[in-house]
Write a protein that holds these residues in place. Structure first.
Motif, short mmCIF file in Angstrom:
data_model
loop_
_atom_site.label_atom_id
_atom_site.label_comp_id
_atom_site.label_asym_id
_atom_site.label_seq_id
_atom_site.Cartn_x
_atom_site.Cartn_y
_atom_site.Cartn_z
N GLU A 169 -1.76 -6.51 -4.77
CA GLU A 169 -1.54 -6.10 -3.05
C GLU A 169 -2.99 -5.68 -2.46
O GLU A 169 -3.79 -5.52 -3.20
CB GLU A 169 -0.88 -5.09 -3.16
CG GLU A 169 0.90 -5.49 -3.57
CD GLU A 169 1.26 -7.05 -3.04
OE1 GLU A 169 1.25 -7.32 -1.34
OE2 GLU A 169 2.21 -7.41 -4.11
N PRO A 170 -3.38 -5.91 -1.23
CA PRO A 170 -4.17 -6.35 0.22
C PRO A 170 -4.47 -3.85 -0.12
O PRO A 170 -2.45 -3.30 -0.38
CB PRO A 170 -4.03 -6.81 0.77
CG PRO A 170 -2.46 -6.39 0.80
CD PRO A 170 -1.92 -7.19 -0.42
N LYS A 171 -5.29 -3.93 0.32
CA LYS A 171 -5.44 -2.27 -0.02
C LYS A 171 -4.75 -2.08 1.09
O LYS A 171 -4.70 -2.19 1.97
CB LYS A 171 -7.11 -1.81 0.78
CG LYS A 171 -7.59 -0.70 1.29
CD LYS A 171 -8.74 -0.60 1.24
CE LYS A 171 -8.95 0.64 1.67
NZ LYS A 171 -10.39 1.50 1.66
N SER A 172 -3.97 -0.43 1.20
CA SER A 172 -3.02 -0.38 2.54
C SER A 172 -3.63 -0.25 3.77
O SER A 172 -4.80 0.48 3.74
CB SER A 172 -2.83 0.50 1.64
OG SER A 172 -1.92 1.33 3.09
N SER A 173 -3.41 -0.81 4.98
CA SER A 173 -3.62 -0.52 6.15
C SER A 173 -2.84 0.63 6.31
O SER A 173 -2.06 0.67 7.36
CB SER A 173 -4.15 -1.54 7.17
OG SER A 173 -4.06 -1.84 7.60
N LYS A 174 -4.01 1.70 6.77
CA LYS A 174 -3.34 3.21 7.48
C LYS A 174 -3.84 3.16 9.02
O LYS A 174 -4.75 4.72 8.63
CB LYS A 174 -2.95 4.07 6.19
CG LYS A 174 -2.34 3.83 5.52
CD LYS A 174 -2.34 5.49 4.48
CE LYS A 174 -1.55 4.92 3.08
NZ LYS A 174 -2.00 5.82 2.19
N LYS A 175 -4.14 2.95 9.40
CA LYS A 175 -4.62 2.76 10.83
C LYS A 175 -3.69 3.89 11.27
O LYS A 175 -2.58 4.05 11.82
CB LYS A 175 -5.41 1.56 11.73
CG LYS A 175 -5.35 0.30 10.61
CD LYS A 175 -7.22 0.18 10.83
CE LYS A 175 -6.82 -0.76 10.34
NZ LYS A 175 -8.30 -1.35 9.14
N SER A 176 -4.60 4.00 12.48
CA SER A 176 -4.35 5.76 13.76
C SER A 176 -3.85 5.18 14.22
O SER A 176 -3.26 5.90 15.48
CB SER A 176 -3.93 6.85 12.99
OG SER A 176 -5.87 6.91 13.06
N LEU A 177 -4.52 4.52 15.54
CA LEU A 177 -4.44 3.45 16.40
C LEU A 177 -3.63 2.45 16.40
O LEU A 177 -3.19 2.02 15.86
CB LEU A 177 -6.08 3.28 16.90
CG LEU A 177 -6.47 4.89 17.41
CD1 LEU A 177 -8.39 4.32 17.14
CD2 LEU A 177 -6.66 5.95 17.98
N THR A 178 -3.60 2.13 17.65
CA THR A 178 -2.46 1.09 18.25
C THR A 178 -3.55 0.55 18.88
O THR A 178 -3.94 1.22 19.56
CB THR A 178 -1.03 1.46 18.71
OG1 THR A 178 -1.02 1.96 20.18
CG2 THR A 178 -0.26 2.22 17.64
#
Length: 186
Positions: A169-178
């Protein structure tokens, strides 16, 4: 939503990569995408060194030697540096090739163009079905590594692009901004 926009929004980094890596024809397509990056002054301030499966040990030796040039590194750290390139079947060294004191394109713009060209390579790799991720780290800033790679005085490493076939799987994208958090009108 267009196919291209969907692709851009859902781009991922793939930290686990295996063979095969891009062919020469696919590399040509990836670097053609790099040339399409915005480029104030048309300087093309970027270069790329490709280390394929047959040359990864050479890059690993360069990494190890860059650490050896400094004192205080234990053998474990030297071994780790030597093995870093084996995380993927191909590593592309992204290089900023600046024209000093250019009247229209300051150094910062040239660096930005090199980064955009590098990102174009990553997007093109993914568009071709490969996975990629950009790593920089301390090694990129070691003068001894630049010397081993025969970089010119006006060149610097801006990253190591690991490329191959996704293995998981790809690296988890845990972005805090929208998107709403990063723009406003006026």
């Amino acid at each position: 939503m267009s196919e291209v926009l969907n692709f851009l929004i859902h781009r991922h980094s793939y930290p686990k990569l295996m063979g095969p890596a891009p062919s020469h024809e696919q590399l040509d397509a990836m670097f053609s995408a790099a040339i399409a990056a915005p480029d104030h002054g048309q300087l093309q301030p970027y270069r790329f060194r490709v280390f394929d499966i047959d040359h990864l040990s050479e890059l690993g030796e360069h990494f190890e030697n860059a650490l050896r040039a400094e004192s205080g590194h234990e053998q474990k750290a030297l071994d780790k540096a030597r093995n870093l390139p084996t995380r993927a079947p191909m590593v592309i060294v992204a290089i900023c090739h600046q024209t000093p004191d250019h009247p229209k394109a300051p150094a910062q713009e040239q660096l930005i163009t090199a980064a955009l060209a590098t990102f174009q390579v990553i997007n093109a790799a993914e568009a071709l079905g490969f996975g990629a991720y950009w790593r920089t780290g301390d090694l990129a800033y070691k003068a001894s590594l630049a010397k081993q790679l025969k970089l010119k005085e006006n060149e610097s490493i801006i990253g190591f692009i690991y490329v191959g076939t996704p293995d998981g799987e790809p690296k988890s994208s845990k972005k805090s901004l929208t998107s709403a958090d990063i723009w406003r009108l006026g």
